[in-house]
Design a protein around this motif. Structure first.
Motif, PDB file in Angstrom:
ATOM      1  N   ASP A 106     -17.371  29.622  -1.302  1.00  0.00           N
ATOM      2  CA  ASP A 106     -18.253  30.017  -0.211  1.00  0.00           C
ATOM      3  C   ASP A 106     -19.623  29.354  -0.306  1.00  0.00           C
ATOM      4  O   ASP A 106     -20.346  29.279   0.679  1.00  0.00           O
ATOM      5  CB  ASP A 106     -18.409  31.538  -0.196  1.00  0.00           C
ATOM      6  N   TYR A 107     -20.004  28.875  -1.487  1.00  0.00           N
ATOM      7  CA  TYR A 107     -21.301  28.216  -1.664  1.00  0.00           C
ATOM      8  C   TYR A 107     -21.251  26.730  -1.321  1.00  0.00           C
ATOM      9  O   TYR A 107     -22.269  26.039  -1.421  1.00  0.00           O
ATOM     10  CB  TYR A 107     -21.781  28.391  -3.109  1.00  0.00           C
ATOM     11  N   ILE A 108     -20.096  26.232  -0.931  1.00  0.00           N
ATOM     12  CA  ILE A 108     -19.940  24.832  -0.540  1.00  0.00           C
ATOM     13  C   ILE A 108     -20.033  24.731   0.978  1.00  0.00           C
ATOM     14  O   ILE A 108     -19.390  25.503   1.696  1.00  0.00           O
ATOM     15  CB  ILE A 108     -18.592  24.258  -1.027  1.00  0.00           C
ATOM     16  N   ASN A 109     -20.814  23.798   1.449  1.00  0.00           N
ATOM     17  CA  ASN A 109     -20.964  23.590   2.887  1.00  0.00           C
ATOM     18  C   ASN A 109     -19.605  23.337   3.538  1.00  0.00           C
ATOM     19  O   ASN A 109     -18.768  22.628   2.978  1.00  0.00           O
ATOM     20  CB  ASN A 109     -21.922  22.429   3.137  1.00  0.00           C
ATOM     21  N   GLU A 110     -19.399  23.922   4.702  1.00  0.00           N
ATOM     22  CA  GLU A 110     -18.104  23.794   5.379  1.00  0.00           C
ATOM     23  C   GLU A 110     -17.766  22.344   5.696  1.00  0.00           C
ATOM     24  O   GLU A 110     -16.618  21.916   5.558  1.00  0.00           O
ATOM     25  CB  GLU A 110     -18.123  24.623   6.673  1.00  0.00           C
ATOM     26  N   HIS A 111     -18.752  21.569   6.103  1.00  0.00           N
ATOM     27  CA  HIS A 111     -18.514  20.158   6.419  1.00  0.00           C
ATOM     28  C   HIS A 111     -18.094  19.395   5.169  1.00  0.00           C
ATOM     29  O   HIS A 111     -17.169  18.571   5.212  1.00  0.00           O
ATOM     30  CB  HIS A 111     -19.777  19.556   7.025  1.00  0.00           C
ATOM     31  N   ILE A 112     -18.742  19.665   4.041  1.00  0.00           N
ATOM     32  CA  ILE A 112     -18.384  19.000   2.785  1.00  0.00           C
ATOM     33  C   ILE A 112     -17.000  19.428   2.324  1.00  0.00           C
ATOM     34  O   ILE A 112     -16.209  18.617   1.831  1.00  0.00           O
ATOM     35  CB  ILE A 112     -19.443  19.291   1.714  1.00  0.00           C
ATOM     36  N   PHE A 113     -16.690  20.704   2.486  1.00  0.00           N
ATOM     37  CA  PHE A 113     -15.370  21.185   2.083  1.00  0.00           C
ATOM     38  C   PHE A 113     -14.268  20.489   2.877  1.00  0.00           C
ATOM     39  O   PHE A 113     -13.267  20.036   2.303  1.00  0.00           O
ATOM     40  CB  PHE A 113     -15.297  22.696   2.276  1.00  0.00           C
ATOM     41  N   VAL A 151      -9.212  20.796  12.750  1.00  0.00           N
ATOM     42  CA  VAL A 151     -10.631  20.445  12.725  1.00  0.00           C
ATOM     43  C   VAL A 151     -10.992  19.531  11.570  1.00  0.00           C
ATOM     44  O   VAL A 151     -12.154  19.144  11.448  1.00  0.00           O
ATOM     45  CB  VAL A 151     -11.501  21.719  12.660  1.00  0.00           C
ATOM     46  N   ARG A 152     -10.029  19.163  10.724  1.00  0.00           N
ATOM     47  CA  ARG A 152     -10.351  18.334   9.563  1.00  0.00           C
ATOM     48  C   ARG A 152     -10.743  16.921   9.999  1.00  0.00           C
ATOM     49  O   ARG A 152     -10.051  16.302  10.811  1.00  0.00           O
ATOM     50  CB  ARG A 152      -9.152  18.265   8.617  1.00  0.00           C
ATOM     51  N   PRO A 153     -11.839  16.361   9.473  1.00  0.00           N
ATOM     52  CA  PRO A 153     -12.204  14.983   9.813  1.00  0.00           C
ATOM     53  C   PRO A 153     -11.205  13.993   9.230  1.00  0.00           C
ATOM     54  O   PRO A 153     -10.663  14.197   8.152  1.00  0.00           O
ATOM     55  CB  PRO A 153     -13.595  14.816   9.197  1.00  0.00           C
ATOM     56  N   ARG A 154     -10.977  12.925   9.946  1.00  0.00           N
ATOM     57  CA  ARG A 154      -9.962  11.944   9.544  1.00  0.00           C
ATOM     58  C   ARG A 154     -10.564  10.678   8.936  1.00  0.00           C
ATOM     59  O   ARG A 154      -9.936  10.017   8.134  1.00  0.00           O
ATOM     60  CB  ARG A 154      -9.133  11.549  10.774  1.00  0.00           C
ATOM     61  N   ILE A 155     -11.780  10.293   9.325  1.00  0.00           N
ATOM     62  CA  ILE A 155     -12.356   9.009   8.924  1.00  0.00           C
ATOM     63  C   ILE A 155     -13.478   9.255   7.916  1.00  0.00           C
ATOM     64  O   ILE A 155     -14.306  10.143   8.097  1.00  0.00           O
ATOM     65  CB  ILE A 155     -12.895   8.246  10.157  1.00  0.00           C
ATOM     66  N   ARG A 156     -13.497   8.440   6.865  1.00  0.00           N
ATOM     67  CA  ARG A 156     -14.551   8.496   5.865  1.00  0.00           C
ATOM     68  C   ARG A 156     -15.165   7.112   5.731  1.00  0.00           C
ATOM     69  O   ARG A 156     -14.529   6.186   5.238  1.00  0.00           O
ATOM     70  CB  ARG A 156     -14.010   8.966   4.521  1.00  0.00           C
ATOM     71  N   SER A 157     -16.405   6.974   6.164  1.00  0.00           N
ATOM     72  CA  SER A 157     -17.072   5.682   6.121  1.00  0.00           C
ATOM     73  C   SER A 157     -17.564   5.388   4.710  1.00  0.00           C
ATOM     74  O   SER A 157     -17.499   6.227   3.800  1.00  0.00           O
ATOM     75  CB  SER A 157     -18.242   5.671   7.108  1.00  0.00           C
ATOM     76  N   LYS A 158     -18.089   4.177   4.501  1.00  0.00           N
ATOM     77  CA  LYS A 158     -18.590   3.789   3.180  1.00  0.00           C
ATOM     78  C   LYS A 158     -19.803   4.626   2.784  1.00  0.00           C
ATOM     79  O   LYS A 158     -19.945   5.013   1.624  1.00  0.00           O
ATOM     80  CB  LYS A 158     -18.959   2.307   3.185  1.00  0.00           C
ATOM     81  N   SER A 159     -20.669   4.916   3.736  1.00  0.00           N
ATOM     82  CA  SER A 159     -21.834   5.733   3.427  1.00  0.00           C
ATOM     83  C   SER A 159     -21.419   7.160   3.067  1.00  0.00           C
ATOM     84  O   SER A 159     -22.033   7.802   2.208  1.00  0.00           O
ATOM     85  CB  SER A 159     -22.794   5.757   4.619  1.00  0.00           C
ATOM     86  N   GLN A 160     -20.373   7.650   3.727  1.00  0.00           N
ATOM     87  CA  GLN A 160     -19.883   8.981   3.395  1.00  0.00           C
ATOM     88  C   GLN A 160     -19.198   9.000   2.035  1.00  0.00           C
ATOM     89  O   GLN A 160     -19.335   9.955   1.270  1.00  0.00           O
ATOM     90  CB  GLN A 160     -18.921   9.461   4.479  1.00  0.00           C
ATOM     91  N   TRP A 194     -14.145  16.597   1.664  1.00  0.00           N
ATOM     92  CA  TRP A 194     -13.888  16.147   0.304  1.00  0.00           C
ATOM     93  C   TRP A 194     -12.987  17.071  -0.512  1.00  0.00           C
ATOM     94  O   TRP A 194     -12.474  16.663  -1.546  1.00  0.00           O
ATOM     95  CB  TRP A 194     -15.207  15.969  -0.451  1.00  0.00           C
ATOM     96  N   TYR A 195     -12.813  18.301  -0.105  1.00  0.00           N
ATOM     97  CA  TYR A 195     -12.027  19.240  -0.908  1.00  0.00           C
ATOM     98  C   TYR A 195     -10.727  19.678  -0.246  1.00  0.00           C
ATOM     99  O   TYR A 195      -9.928  20.367  -0.873  1.00  0.00           O
ATOM    100  CB  TYR A 195     -12.862  20.487  -1.226  1.00  0.00           C
ATOM    101  N   LEU A 196     -10.526  19.304   0.989  1.00  0.00           N
ATOM    102  CA  LEU A 196      -9.318  19.699   1.692  1.00  0.00           C
ATOM    103  C   LEU A 196      -8.300  18.563   1.616  1.00  0.00           C
ATOM    104  O   LEU A 196      -8.595  17.443   2.028  1.00  0.00           O
ATOM    105  CB  LEU A 196      -9.637  20.040   3.147  1.00  0.00           C
ATOM    106  N   PRO A 197      -7.092  18.806   1.083  1.00  0.00           N
ATOM    107  CA  PRO A 197      -6.102  17.722   0.989  1.00  0.00           C
ATOM    108  C   PRO A 197      -5.582  17.330   2.366  1.00  0.00           C
ATOM    109  O   PRO A 197      -5.598  18.118   3.317  1.00  0.00           O
ATOM    110  CB  PRO A 197      -4.987  18.343   0.127  1.00  0.00           C
ATOM    111  N   ALA A 198      -5.121  16.095   2.455  1.00  0.00           N
ATOM    112  CA  ALA A 198      -4.580  15.615   3.727  1.00  0.00           C
ATOM    113  C   ALA A 198      -3.308  16.358   4.094  1.00  0.00           C
ATOM    114  O   ALA A 198      -3.074  16.710   5.247  1.00  0.00           O
ATOM    115  CB  ALA A 198      -4.319  14.113   3.657  1.00  0.00           C
ATOM    116  N   THR A 199      -2.462  16.619   3.114  1.00  0.00           N
ATOM    117  CA  THR A 199      -1.226  17.355   3.330  1.00  0.00           C
ATOM    118  C   THR A 199      -0.998  18.287   2.147  1.00  0.00           C
ATOM    119  O   THR A 199      -1.498  18.044   1.041  1.00  0.00           O
ATOM    120  CB  THR A 199      -0.010  16.419   3.465  1.00  0.00           C
ATOM    121  N   ILE A 200      -0.258  19.346   2.368  1.00  0.00           N
ATOM    122  CA  ILE A 200       0.128  20.243   1.288  1.00  0.00           C
ATOM    123  C   ILE A 200       1.376  19.689   0.624  1.00  0.00           C
ATOM    124  O   ILE A 200       2.366  19.401   1.309  1.00  0.00           O
ATOM    125  CB  ILE A 200       0.396  21.664   1.814  1.00  0.00           C
ATOM    126  N   PRO A 201       1.376  19.494  -0.707  1.00  0.00           N
ATOM    127  CA  PRO A 201       2.541  18.888  -1.356  1.00  0.00           C
ATOM    128  C   PRO A 201       3.773  19.772  -1.263  1.00  0.00           C
ATOM    129  O   PRO A 201       3.681  21.003  -1.222  1.00  0.00           O
ATOM    130  CB  PRO A 201       2.079  18.725  -2.810  1.00  0.00           C
TER     131      PRO A 201
END
Length: 335
Positions: free
Chosen positions: A64-71, A317-326, A74-81
């Motif tokens: 809960d202390y992690i920003n939703e956008h950051i979660f 709602v998960r973002p798909r693109i991660r730029s170099k700056s991100q 960077w912390y949400l997997p693309a797919t569940i194994p």
């Protein structure tokens, strides 16, 4: 504390903490009246509302202390194994077909029914909770799971203040995700329940011990004659002896003063190997799941409606693109 109202009884959101207020919120959500809010099969809410409520409940406990956008980034997997065991269904179908060709309908029907039952019950694992695998790798979460801190907020404070060693070196980045084999050590002087109790706390516990002794003495007066004879055989010196008083005089023992209401939180996940003698823990491997069991601790059903609806929310709602700056701002990941 991150938020003074983090344990609000009205919201009743369980957190990663040993606080007695948090224990009451956990009771409300798991057993008490708050459990009715998560029964969406009988709810008149829209699908969007159900997904948002599920996401809110899970994120209150997991990071809960992690920003939703950051979660989400960077912390949400693309797919569940998929951890279901691979079975040779083709060979089973051939065996069932051969039995039917031999006009053995009853054994074939029994085999087909057994296969369907195993496919529904035994081969399905609660993989929904694995969406929080990356959060469980965080160094502050590992310290809390190893019972070396009373809350994940305190574990984060220990890391930032320099009281934690990662593989023998001082580490102050609480966002680090550990790799299998990493060892985390905490300074014993920074662990609260290893420190001597304050005078007020010690006096309160002594009063409780005296009250319990008085209750035991009153109860012993009403015991049977057999128990009275047994007590009479004990010498006066044995009656006056207080073993816990003798243990306090032994300077070689480490004081271990757990806070009140800590017992429901004393459990160690299978992917962590702690050593309380050295105040350290080893992150063995990444958490996984098997049929009927998930290694990630969560206050909700690991494969229930709350977890499933939360995953459906993030898949939209998960973002798909991660730029170099991100990518340059990605938390440290120790592969």
């Amino acid at each position: 504390m991150r938020d003074v109202n983090v344990f609000c009884f009205k919201r009743a959101l369980p957190r990663m903490s040993w606080s007695p207020r948090n224990l009451f919120n956990l009771y409300q959500r798991c057993i008490g009246p708050g459990r009715a809010d998560t029964r969406f099969t009988e709810s008149s809410q829209t699908l969007f509302q159900q997904r948002w409520i599920s996401k809110r409940l899970l994120r209150a406990y997991h990071g809960d202390y992690i920003n939703e956008h950051i979660f989400k980034r960077w912390y949400l997997p693309a797919t569940i194994p998929d951890v279901r065991p691979k079975r040779n269904f083709k060979q089973e179908d051939e065996a069932i077909g051969l039995a039917r060709w031999a006009r053995k309908d009853k054994p074939a029907d029994a085999a087909a029914k057994e296969r369907g039952r195993e496919a529904e019950e035994k081969t399905l694992a609660p993989v929904g909770s694995l969406m929080f695998t990356e959060l469980e790798r965080r160094i502050d979460v590992v310290i809390f799971r190893a019972c070396l801190a009373t809350s994940v907020y305190e574990a984060r404070r220990l890391v930032i203040h320099g009281d934690v060693l990662l593989n023998g070196k001082k580490h102050q980045n609480a966002n680090t995700r550990l790799a299998p084999g990493d060892m985390v050590s905490v300074d014993p002087k920074a662990i609260r329940f290893l420190q001597p109790r304050s005078e007020k706390t010690a006096k309160r516990h002594e009063d409780a011990e005296e009250a319990s002794e008085e209750d035991a003495a009153a109860a012993s007066e009403t015991t049977s004659s057999a128990s009275n004879e047994l007590e009479a055989s004990v010498t006066e010196t044995d009656k006056g002896a207080k073993p816990w008083k003798k243990l306090k005089k032994d300077q070689g023992l480490t004081p271990f003063n757990l806070p009140d209401y800590a017992s429901p939180w004393i459990f160690i996940p299978a992917y962590i190997e702690p050593s309380f003698a050295t105040c350290s823990a080893i992150y063995l491997r990444h958490p996984t799941a098997r049929p009927g069991y998930s290694e990630i601790p969560t206050p909700y059903d690991a494969d229930g409606e709350v977890v499933r609806l939360s995953w459906e929310w993030y898949t939209r709602v998960r973002p798909r693109i991660r730029s170099k700056s991100q990518k340059a701002r990605e938390p440290e990941n120790r592969k």
